[in-house]
Design an enzyme around this catalytic site. Sequence first.
Site, PDB file in Angstrom:
ATOM      1  N   HIS A  55      -3.172  15.559  44.566  1.00 35.40           N
ATOM      2  CA  HIS A  55      -4.116  14.500  44.222  1.00 35.40           C
ATOM      3  C   HIS A  55      -5.482  14.807  44.824  1.00 35.40           C
ATOM      4  O   HIS A  55      -5.599  15.572  45.787  1.00 35.40           O
ATOM      5  CB  HIS A  55      -3.604  13.158  44.723  1.00 35.40           C
ATOM      6  CG  HIS A  55      -2.422  12.659  43.964  1.00 35.40           C
ATOM      7  ND1 HIS A  55      -1.859  11.431  44.190  1.00 35.40           N
ATOM      8  CD2 HIS A  55      -1.699  13.217  42.964  1.00 35.40           C
ATOM      9  CE1 HIS A  55      -0.843  11.250  43.369  1.00 35.40           C
ATOM     10  NE2 HIS A  55      -0.713  12.328  42.619  1.00 35.40           N
ATOM     11  N   GLU A  57      -7.633  13.115  46.645  1.00 35.19           N
ATOM     12  CA  GLU A  57      -7.869  12.787  48.043  1.00 35.19           C
ATOM     13  C   GLU A  57      -7.102  13.720  48.974  1.00 35.19           C
ATOM     14  O   GLU A  57      -7.600  14.104  50.033  1.00 35.19           O
ATOM     15  CB  GLU A  57      -7.551  11.325  48.337  1.00 35.19           C
ATOM     16  CG  GLU A  57      -6.135  10.886  48.035  1.00 35.19           C
ATOM     17  CD  GLU A  57      -5.921  10.409  46.610  1.00 35.19           C
ATOM     18  OE1 GLU A  57      -6.261  11.144  45.655  1.00 35.19           O
ATOM     19  OE2 GLU A  57      -5.388   9.305  46.439  1.00 35.19           O
ATOM     20  N   CYS A  83      -2.485   6.506  45.805  1.00 31.11           N
ATOM     21  CA  CYS A  83      -1.052   6.213  45.736  1.00 31.11           C
ATOM     22  C   CYS A  83      -0.532   6.030  47.165  1.00 31.11           C
ATOM     23  O   CYS A  83      -1.241   6.279  48.145  1.00 31.11           O
ATOM     24  CB  CYS A  83      -0.314   7.351  45.032  1.00 31.11           C
ATOM     25  SG  CYS A  83      -0.207   8.877  45.986  1.00 31.11           S
ATOM     26  N   CYS A  86      -0.608   9.379  49.314  1.00 32.41           N
ATOM     27  CA  CYS A  86      -1.949   9.765  49.754  1.00 32.41           C
ATOM     28  C   CYS A  86      -2.507   8.771  50.765  1.00 32.41           C
ATOM     29  O   CYS A  86      -3.285   9.143  51.648  1.00 32.41           O
ATOM     30  CB  CYS A  86      -2.891   9.908  48.562  1.00 32.41           C
ATOM     31  SG  CYS A  86      -2.541  11.378  47.577  1.00 32.41           S
TER      32      CYS A  86
END
Length: 128
Positions: A55, A57, A83, A86
């Site tokens: 992802h 981040e 999410c 993360c």
Amino acid sequence: MAREWAKLSHCNRRQVGSLIVRDRMIISDGYNGTPSGFENFCEDDEGYTKWYVLHAEANAILKVASSTQTCKGATLYITMSPCKDCSKLIHQSGIKRVVFIEAYKDNSGVQFLEKAGVAVDQIAVFDS
């Protein structure tokens, strides 16, 4: 700027971009995609996202981890709310504020960050 960074993603289903800012300076950036050294295809032949896609981040935080910078006290700007997985990385890295545009379908990551004392703000962005 995070929206521009998202355009660098090779993912077909969703493109997400992120920036980490500390002391009014961008210290890292990221977008969703495969790890270094892998092909730049995020989805398999059936259109499902490959399990090893990172992802946005996570990519940004991992870049900081391999540099001389620190995320402590930083702000993460991201095109989509994080999410739950993360969110753990965000909290553990020392990021103190998250600003996002679009809400992810599962808001448990945002709830976790708020419980952990991380400021979370959703902003409206209007296209010109």
